[in-house]
Design a protein around this motif. Structure first.
Motif, PDB file in Angstrom:
ATOM      1  N   ASN A 255     -24.868  40.422  25.576  1.00 20.47           N
ATOM      2  CA  ASN A 255     -24.458  38.740  26.407  1.00 20.47           C
ATOM      3  C   ASN A 255     -25.607  37.883  25.639  1.00 20.47           C
ATOM      4  O   ASN A 255     -25.716  37.051  25.855  1.00 20.47           O
ATOM      5  N   GLY A 256     -25.878  38.136  23.773  1.00 21.94           N
ATOM      6  CA  GLY A 256     -26.489  37.413  23.345  1.00 21.94           C
ATOM      7  C   GLY A 256     -27.564  36.687  23.694  1.00 21.94           C
ATOM      8  O   GLY A 256     -28.854  36.466  22.656  1.00 21.94           O
ATOM      9  N   LEU A 257     -29.271  37.641  24.793  1.00 28.95           N
ATOM     10  CA  LEU A 257     -30.111  37.637  25.280  1.00 28.95           C
ATOM     11  C   LEU A 257     -30.712  37.980  23.713  1.00 28.95           C
ATOM     12  O   LEU A 257     -32.229  37.833  23.342  1.00 28.95           O
ATOM     13  N   GLU A 258     -30.438  39.115  23.070  1.00 26.98           N
ATOM     14  CA  GLU A 258     -30.677  39.700  21.652  1.00 26.98           C
ATOM     15  C   GLU A 258     -29.947  40.088  20.556  1.00 26.98           C
ATOM     16  O   GLU A 258     -28.659  39.789  20.932  1.00 26.98           O
ATOM     17  N   LYS A 259     -30.365  39.284  19.461  1.00 29.06           N
ATOM     18  CA  LYS A 259     -29.928  38.842  18.613  1.00 29.06           C
ATOM     19  C   LYS A 259     -29.637  40.105  17.159  1.00 29.06           C
ATOM     20  O   LYS A 259     -30.599  41.024  17.612  1.00 29.06           O
ATOM     21  N   TYR A 260     -28.490  40.761  17.208  1.00 31.41           N
ATOM     22  CA  TYR A 260     -27.943  41.878  15.914  1.00 31.41           C
ATOM     23  C   TYR A 260     -27.827  41.692  14.971  1.00 31.41           C
ATOM     24  O   TYR A 260     -27.975  40.298  14.389  1.00 31.41           O
ATOM     25  N   ASP A 261     -28.859  42.385  13.855  1.00 32.77           N
ATOM     26  CA  ASP A 261     -29.221  42.142  12.677  1.00 32.77           C
ATOM     27  C   ASP A 261     -27.946  42.148  11.661  1.00 32.77           C
ATOM     28  O   ASP A 261     -27.524  41.485  10.392  1.00 32.77           O
ATOM     29  N   SER A 262     -27.044  43.319  11.555  1.00 39.26           N
ATOM     30  CA  SER A 262     -25.724  43.058  10.845  1.00 39.26           C
ATOM     31  C   SER A 262     -24.722  44.715  11.309  1.00 39.26           C
ATOM     32  O   SER A 262     -24.781  44.768  12.460  1.00 39.26           O
ATOM     33  N   GLY A 263     -23.968  44.140  11.135  1.00 43.32           N
ATOM     34  CA  GLY A 263     -22.539  45.366  11.996  1.00 43.32           C
ATOM     35  C   GLY A 263     -21.515  44.555  12.384  1.00 43.32           C
ATOM     36  O   GLY A 263     -22.009  42.209  12.589  1.00 43.32           O
ATOM     37  N   SER A 264     -20.694  44.609  13.259  1.00 38.06           N
ATOM     38  CA  SER A 264     -19.826  43.647  14.111  1.00 38.06           C
ATOM     39  C   SER A 264     -20.118  43.558  15.732  1.00 38.06           C
ATOM     40  O   SER A 264     -20.075  44.535  15.827  1.00 38.06           O
ATOM     41  N   LEU A 265     -20.472  42.851  16.640  1.00 42.93           N
ATOM     42  CA  LEU A 265     -20.202  43.123  18.220  1.00 42.93           C
ATOM     43  C   LEU A 265     -19.016  42.212  18.434  1.00 42.93           C
ATOM     44  O   LEU A 265     -19.573  40.661  18.635  1.00 42.93           O
ATOM     45  N   MET A 266     -17.795  42.693  18.823  1.00 40.60           N
ATOM     46  CA  MET A 266     -16.493  41.637  19.518  1.00 40.60           C
ATOM     47  C   MET A 266     -16.630  41.718  20.482  1.00 40.60           C
ATOM     48  O   MET A 266     -15.618  43.277  21.675  1.00 40.60           O
ATOM     49  N   ILE A 267     -17.051  40.708  21.381  1.00 37.10           N
ATOM     50  CA  ILE A 267     -15.734  40.788  22.973  1.00 37.10           C
ATOM     51  C   ILE A 267     -14.994  40.143  23.029  1.00 37.10           C
ATOM     52  O   ILE A 267     -14.728  38.642  23.024  1.00 37.10           O
ATOM     53  N   ASP A 268     -13.612  40.546  23.169  1.00 38.03           N
ATOM     54  CA  ASP A 268     -11.963  40.283  24.056  1.00 38.03           C
ATOM     55  C   ASP A 268     -12.126  39.575  21.612  1.00 38.03           C
ATOM     56  O   ASP A 268     -11.774  38.526  21.603  1.00 38.03           O
TER      57      ASP A 268
END
Ligand code: ADP
Ligand code: ADP
Length: 228
Positions: free
Chosen positions: A48-61
């Protein structure tokens, strides 16, 4: 509905997880299990974007979560409700006011808020408690209020971070039953993070086992538990 590919996250020099690859389909009750410190909660917060990821992909819909960081994160979060171990209710507000809060933030009109709060109170079985403050409620009742609040804006996804870890076994079962009903009746995709294997067995359809920031195993709950 939720797909992560080679997702990585560090805090400073500490790597929390690396190469997390998983797919959560619409309507799943997906369990992420692992010891304390495994990175479960951080993964959930990336969704839910409360934390930011560094790399890779995270897709919602089909849309990359990172793309919302600079614009539209508030709108994006509307689709994702979240509940926590210690409920995170506002103690000075009543049950009714706690559930109404997200709708007030979005400037819904009073009539719509009232209608929705009453529907939610019925859904979680707390109509009689609407004027009480959270302080006098049991743990199970507090979590029911938190669930109602998390559903206020009609999210498509509900994230549960150790949501039953502060509850006794009987209350845990009643909350899990409520979550299952919500999944079935409302079609909401649920992601459950827990250190309790019993919770996974009780409600999850799919499971991922996280250890030291790596996904050890993943699959259907039935298959995974047959192997053990
Ligand atoms: P889990 O939910 O599996 O218990 P977490 O995702 O909470 O694991 O934590 C994973 C690791 O990341 C832990 O080592 C924790 O100390 C660290 N961590 C979590 N949040 C932060 C933060 N905001 N800053 C620094 N380290 C953090
Ligand atoms: P506790 O056992 O800690 O009081 P529960 O989560 O079991 O907490 O129940 C909280 C409230 O929800 C209680 O007031 C109960 O009457 C009500 N309740 C429990 N189960 C249901 C249900 N399946 N449907 C509707 N209301 C319920």
């Amino acid at each position: 509905m939720i797909e992560s590919i080679n997702l990585q996250k560090s805090f400073g020099n500490t790597q929390v997880f690396k190469d997390i690859n998983l797919k959560i389909e619409e309507g799943d009750i997906y369990g992420l299990v692992g010891r304390s410190g495994a990175g479960k909660s951080t993964f959930l917060r990336c969704i839910n974007g409360l934390e930011k990821y560094d790399s890779g992909s995270l897709m919602i819909d089909g849309i990359e979560v990172r793309d919302y960081y600079n614009k539209g994160i508030r709108e994006f979060r509307k689709n994702i409700g979240m509940i926590f171990q210690h409920f995170s209710l506002m103690n000075r507000k009543t049950v009714y006011e706690n559930i109404a809060l997200p709708m007030e933030c979005w400037k819904y009109n009073k009539k719509d808020i009232d209608k929705r709060v009453k529907e939610l109170l019925e859904l979680v079985g707390l109509e009689e408690k609407m004027n009480d403050k959270p302080k006098i409620l049991s743990g199970g009742q507090k979590q029911r209020v938190a669930i109602a609040r998390a559903l206020a804006l009609n999210p498509k996804i509900l994230l549960c971070d150790e949501a039953t870890s502060a509850l006794d076994p009987k209350t845990t079962s009643s909350i899990l039953k409520l979550l299952r009903d919500i999944n079935e009746k409302l079609g909401i995709t649920i992601v459950v993070v827990t250190h309790q294997m019993s919770v996974i067995r009780e409600i999850c359809t799919k499971v991922g086992i996280l250890e030291h920031g790596e996904l050890l195993t993943k699959g259907d709950v039935e298959d995974i538990f047959l192997q053990q």
